[in-house]
Write a protein that holds these residues in place. Structure first.
Motif, short mmCIF file in Angstrom:
data_model
loop_
_atom_site.label_atom_id
_atom_site.label_comp_id
_atom_site.label_asym_id
_atom_site.label_seq_id
_atom_site.Cartn_x
_atom_site.Cartn_y
_atom_site.Cartn_z
N ARG A 61 0.83 -1.19 0.00
CA ARG A 61 0.00 0.00 0.00
C ARG A 61 0.87 1.25 0.00
O ARG A 61 0.55 2.26 0.62
N ARG A 62 1.98 1.19 -0.68
CA ARG A 62 2.92 2.30 -0.78
C ARG A 62 3.34 2.50 -2.23
O ARG A 62 3.37 1.55 -3.02
N THR A 63 3.71 3.71 -2.56
CA THR A 63 4.18 4.00 -3.91
C THR A 63 5.70 4.08 -3.98
O THR A 63 6.27 4.09 -5.06
N GLY A 64 6.35 4.20 -2.81
CA GLY A 64 7.81 4.38 -2.80
C GLY A 64 8.22 5.76 -3.28
O GLY A 64 9.36 5.97 -3.67
N THR A 65 7.30 6.73 -3.18
CA THR A 65 7.56 8.08 -3.69
C THR A 65 7.16 9.12 -2.65
O THR A 65 6.10 9.00 -2.03
N VAL A 66 7.99 10.11 -2.47
CA VAL A 66 7.71 11.24 -1.59
C VAL A 66 7.38 12.44 -2.46
O VAL A 66 8.07 12.73 -3.45
N GLY A 67 6.31 13.14 -2.12
CA GLY A 67 5.94 14.34 -2.86
C GLY A 67 6.56 15.58 -2.24
O GLY A 67 6.66 15.70 -1.02
N VAL A 68 6.99 16.51 -3.09
CA VAL A 68 7.51 17.80 -2.63
C VAL A 68 6.76 18.89 -3.38
O VAL A 68 6.72 18.89 -4.61
N CYS A 69 6.16 19.80 -2.64
CA CYS A 69 5.36 20.87 -3.25
C CYS A 69 5.84 22.20 -2.70
O CYS A 69 5.92 22.38 -1.49
N PHE A 70 6.21 23.11 -3.58
CA PHE A 70 6.67 24.41 -3.13
C PHE A 70 6.05 25.51 -3.97
O PHE A 70 5.61 25.28 -5.10
#
Length: 370
Positions: A61-70
């Motif tokens: 249940r994971r994508t292995g991805t971290v999102g970064v929004c700026f």
């Protein structure tokens, strides 16, 4: 004839390891012994094996991805889209504009670099989004639906939308907390750094008529820095301004606009120092002061905050407060991964130390002792 696609079982069998070891090799390679890592890597290359991200995501249940929004700190609206695909132009001209730039924000670049480093250490990828204009809401929603958690800078996402997203995935803010919010926060000692810098201007350079150039009104870090400035003024028994003399948008281009406004309205008369909320604003103001013949620091001291590389090569070199930008990004991802592992823990705020750098723009020199 189509060859059979290699599987994780094939890799494990040929490398003589367990399936769990193969999984660790892709997810967290530093956790695998070097000799084993080399053996598994060789088998992966020989077989041409590519792990299935979708299969891993379904299983964990994971994508292995971290999102970064700026937030957007550039002049994208001025870019002429017709240039795309029109062939590479060649221009030759005498460059008379020493201040031409793209408006890029180097603070953000360093924070993002920190997120990439820490995500890589733990086997995660990083997906970056910059919401702009009418499509901003959809861009943020699209990012949130593709990642395990979100690192965001202050003001990047509408508060209501951020609250909605945080009910689905963990959120870490790279900024100080606001009253009542429920996110994890990673920030620098904005208050203490600004108190120390302002105190230096007052006690060492005898500057008593200081004004503060603020950032955007909704920036929590800019507000805390203003509070640090006013506290130092109050402790010194000096008059405390109710609000900044002006505000900039944290970019160098915006700083120049602020500098031109202050000069045109003669608001710098009777002032002996400008304390700016960030380096980019200070550098833009410095550009305009230099063009107008105002000597820094002889006529007016100017200071910044962040410690970006441009502050060290300006003329004069900019006195500033260096915050650990890369470490902020790294710690934000580390906190996000802890939240994924322990979702029920209370929200926390981590504050990193800063360093006051005394340079020419306040009257100090690199060879002097603070």
């Amino acid at each position: 004839m189509v060859e059979k696609t290699p599987t994780v079982y094939d890799v494990a069998e040929m490398a003589g390891v367990s399936i769990a070891t193969v999984s660790r090799y892709f997810r967290n390679p530093d956790a695998v012994r070097e000799s084993t890592r080399e053996r598994v890597g060789q088998v992966v290359r020989d077989l041409g094996y590519v792990p299935s991200g979708s299969a891993r995501g379904l299983a964990a249940r994971r994508t292995g991805t971290v999102g970064v929004c700026f937030p957007s700190f550039d002049d994208v609206d001025r870019i002429d889209a017709r240039r795309l695909g029109a062939g590479p132009p060649v221009r030759v001209r005498v460059d008379t504009d020493a201040h031409q730039d793209t408006g890029s924000d180097l603070y953000i670049a360093e924070v993002v670099r920190g997120t990439e480093i820490e995500a890589w250490r733990h086997g995660f990828a990083v997906m970056i989004a910059v919401p702009r204009g009418a499509a901003a809401h959809n861009v943020v929603e699209g990012l949130a639906g593709r990642v395990d958690g979100l690192v965001t800078l202050a003001r990047a996402i509408d508060p209501d939308q951020l609250a909605h997203i945080s009910r689905r995935i963990p959120v870490v803010m790279v900024a100080g907390p606001r009253d009542g919010d429920v996110y994890d926060h990673v920030t620098a000692n904005n208050h203490g750094g600004m108190v120390a810098l302002t105190d230096h201007l007052i006690t060492e350079h005898r500057l008593t008529r200081l004004e503060f150039v603020g950032g955007p009104e909704d920036s929590p870090d800019a507000q805390v820095r203003f509070e640090g400035f006013t506290e130092a003024m109050l402790l010194a028994g000096l008059g405390v301004p109710e609000r900044p003399i002006a505000r900039s948008d944290f970019t160098r281009v915006g700083g120049r606009e602020t500098g031109r406004l202050l000069l045109a309205e003669r608001r710098l008369e009777g002032i002996d120092g400008l304390v700016c909320a960030n380096d980019q604003s200070a550098l833009g103001i410095l550009d305009e002061l230099t063009a107008a013949g105002v000597r820094v620091p002889q006529d007016l001291a100017v200071t910044g905050f962040d410690g970006i590389e441009a502050s060290n090569v300006s003329t004069p070199r900019l006195s500033t407060v260096r915050q650990p930008m890369v470490e902020l990004g790294r710690l934000a991802v580390a906190q996000l991964l802890r939240r994924l592992a322990e979702p029920m823990t209370e929200p926390s705020t981590r504050v990193l130390g800063v360093e006051v750098l005394l340079r020419d723009s306040c009257g100090a020199h690199a060879t002097s002792t603070p």
